[in-house]
Design a protein around this motif. Structure first.
Motif, PDB file in Angstrom:
ATOM      1  N   UNK A  98       0.865  -1.191   0.000  1.00 64.43           N
ATOM      2  CA  UNK A  98       0.000   0.000   0.000  1.00 64.43           C
ATOM      3  C   UNK A  98       0.902   1.242   0.000  1.00 64.43           C
ATOM      4  N   UNK A  99       0.819   2.016  -1.080  1.00 70.10           N
ATOM      5  CA  UNK A  99       1.642   3.233  -1.181  1.00 70.10           C
ATOM      6  C   UNK A  99       0.777   4.427  -0.790  1.00 70.10           C
ATOM      7  N   UNK A 100       1.274   5.180   0.160  1.00 69.35           N
ATOM      8  CA  UNK A 100       0.435   6.263   0.705  1.00 69.35           C
ATOM      9  C   UNK A 100       1.207   7.562   0.871  1.00 69.35           C
ATOM     10  N   UNK A 101       0.424   8.624   0.969  1.00 68.78           N
ATOM     11  CA  UNK A 101       0.997   9.882   1.452  1.00 68.78           C
ATOM     12  C   UNK A 101       0.312  10.196   2.782  1.00 68.78           C
ATOM     13  N   UNK A 102       1.040  10.865   3.643  1.00 59.16           N
ATOM     14  CA  UNK A 102       0.508  11.235   4.959  1.00 59.16           C
ATOM     15  C   UNK A 102       0.497  12.759   5.044  1.00 59.16           C
ATOM     16  N   UNK A 103      -0.698  13.314   5.217  1.00 54.91           N
ATOM     17  CA  UNK A 103      -0.798  14.766   5.415  1.00 54.91           C
ATOM     18  C   UNK A 103      -1.046  14.975   6.908  1.00 54.91           C
ATOM     19  N   UNK A 104      -0.021  15.511   7.534  1.00 57.25           N
ATOM     20  CA  UNK A 104      -0.004  15.542   9.006  1.00 57.25           C
ATOM     21  C   UNK A 104      -0.502  16.878   9.549  1.00 57.25           C
ATOM     22  N   UNK A 105      -1.093  16.831  10.741  1.00 57.63           N
ATOM     23  CA  UNK A 105      -1.470  18.076  11.436  1.00 57.63           C
ATOM     24  C   UNK A 105      -0.213  18.756  11.964  1.00 57.63           C
ATOM     25  N   UNK A 106      -0.353  19.563  12.980  1.00 52.75           N
ATOM     26  CA  UNK A 106       0.809  20.186  13.611  1.00 52.75           C
ATOM     27  C   UNK A 106       1.563  19.095  14.370  1.00 52.75           C
ATOM     28  N   UNK A 107       2.792  18.769  13.946  1.00 52.89           N
ATOM     29  CA  UNK A 107       3.491  17.615  14.543  1.00 52.89           C
ATOM     30  C   UNK A 107       3.851  17.787  16.013  1.00 52.89           C
ATOM     31  N   UNK A 108       3.713  19.014  16.556  1.00 54.42           N
ATOM     32  CA  UNK A 108       3.980  19.237  17.977  1.00 54.42           C
ATOM     33  C   UNK A 108       2.861  18.631  18.822  1.00 54.42           C
ATOM     34  N   UNK A 109       1.759  18.347  18.139  1.00 55.99           N
ATOM     35  CA  UNK A 109       0.534  17.923  18.802  1.00 55.99           C
ATOM     36  C   UNK A 109       0.448  16.389  18.790  1.00 55.99           C
ATOM     37  N   UNK A 110       0.118  15.836  19.944  1.00 56.32           N
ATOM     38  CA  UNK A 110       0.112  14.371  20.063  1.00 56.32           C
ATOM     39  C   UNK A 110      -0.922  13.723  19.143  1.00 56.32           C
TER      40      UNK A 110
END
Ligand code: GAL
Length: 351
Positions: free
Chosen positions: A188-200
């Motif tokens: 499974x090839x994916x992209x990850x669009x992350x929130x603010x990485x400081x946030x758990x």
């Protein structure tokens, strides 16, 4: 005559005693909301239940956040419905500004605070401030560590277990007919669009969404991981760039929240890709816009981040604190469950 005087004296003493008792009453038992209530007309209608009362300060990390807008509206409605006087302030994503707002609330003598920290890393400072002022405090949405919270026993966190939402996102992909492997190449090839990485929430959703796949024995390939800070426009730009760079290789778009997923959907449609046919898309929050897209088949699924449940929980915990409750260290997190949302049950979440 002597007897009358003695009776009078006794009556005066009784009155003095009664008013002294009244003076001991904490100020917060007088509901400020009642000051605008019409004066008693002397009608024989049953007296109203006294409102819970009290001045509550609510600090939100920033108003310009789709999920936190739903959350803060729910919070305000519940608090005002219970007769509290509520002031909600916008931290504008600026921790220094929020620190000032907390200090102002303390100077104004609020009875309790509900705080959605701008930065989890500022939790120590926030906790030290409310502790030295002795203000009962409920932290929401951005969870500090148990050790940080242990510093103050009149402090509790109400939120969700972010790992659970990540796992559910992974399960949404596992539930598709090809378990996310659209092109059948065994991974499974994916992209990850992350929130603010400081946030758990961002950290754990990123980790656990993929972990659900690998735990199920599925091979994965991360094509890209980019921070989108929970923001719709950033979600759109990131997804557009990734689609331009990786094209058909992208089988799954994981977004740490719905607002970014809605942005990603715009990019997916602009690239003439079709969700649930040649690409999968999942978010978290169950924003109204996302529920519509899940129902229309334009999002594979989302996860309910229960704003109403968390708001109700935050108020309930605040009332326990106002009633004198304290929290033992290690027992300062109260969680509301996430719920998986698919086309099958989406109707249950729509208004
Ligand atoms: C998350 C939510 C995001 C964003 C973030 C702010 O729980 O899913 O959409 O609101 O909180 O901290």
């Amino acid at each position: 005559m002597k007897k009358t005087f003695a009776l009078l004296l006794a009556a005066v003493m009784m009155l003095a005693l009664l008013s002294a008792c009244g003076g001991d009453k904490p100020a917060d038992t007088t509901p400020p909301a009642d000051t605008s209530a019409p004066a008693d007309t002397g009608s024989d209608a049953a007296p109203e239940e006294p409102a819970a009362g009290g001045n509550i300060g609510v600090c939100i990390y920033k108003f310009d956040d789709a999920f936190m807008t739903t959350y803060r509206n729910a919070l305000q409605e519940i608090l005002e419905g219970k007769g509290y006087q509520v002031t909600v302030v916008d931290g504008n994503n600026d921790q220094a500004k929020q620190n000032e707002q907390i200090n102002t609330f303390i100077t104004q003598g609020v009875d309790a605070l509900i705080i959605n920290p701008v930065m989890t890393s500022a939790a120590d400072t926030i906790i030290a401030t409310v502790k030295s002022a002795g203000i009962p405090t409920v932290l929401i949405n951005r969870e500090p560590t148990a050790d940080q919270m242990a510093a103050y026993d009149k402090l509790v966190y109400v939120g969700c277990n972010a790992a659970q939402s990540g796992t559910m996102q992974g399960e949404l992909i596992l539930d598709t007919p090809n378990k996310g492997d659209i092109n059948g190449d065994g991974k499974v090839s994916y992209i990850m669009i992350q929130g603010d990485p400081e946030n758990i929430d961002a950290q754990l959703r990123t980790e656990y969404s993929v972990k659900a796949l690998t735990d199920a024995g599925i091979e994965v390939e991360q094509l890209n991981l980019t921070r989108g800070d929970w923001d719709r426009e950033k979600g759109q730009t990131i997804c557009a760039n990734d689609l331009a760079q990786f094209g058909d290789k992208i089988e799954v778009v994981f977004c740490n929240n719905d607002d970014m997923a809605i942005g990603a959907l715009q990019a997916i449609q602009a690239a003439n890709r079709t969700v649930n046919e040649d690409i999968y898309l999942v978010g978290v929050d169950a924003l109204d816009a996302a529920l519509n897209e899940v129902q229309a088949g334009n999002m594979t699924g989302t996860v309910l981040n229960d704003a109403n449940g968390q708001a109700a929980g935050a108020v309930a915990e605040m009332e326990k604190l106002l009633g004198g409750a304290t929290y033992a260290s290690g027992e300062q997190s109260v969680y509301v469950d996430y719920v998986k949302v698919t086309p099958d049950n989406v109707g249950d979440f729509m208004k």
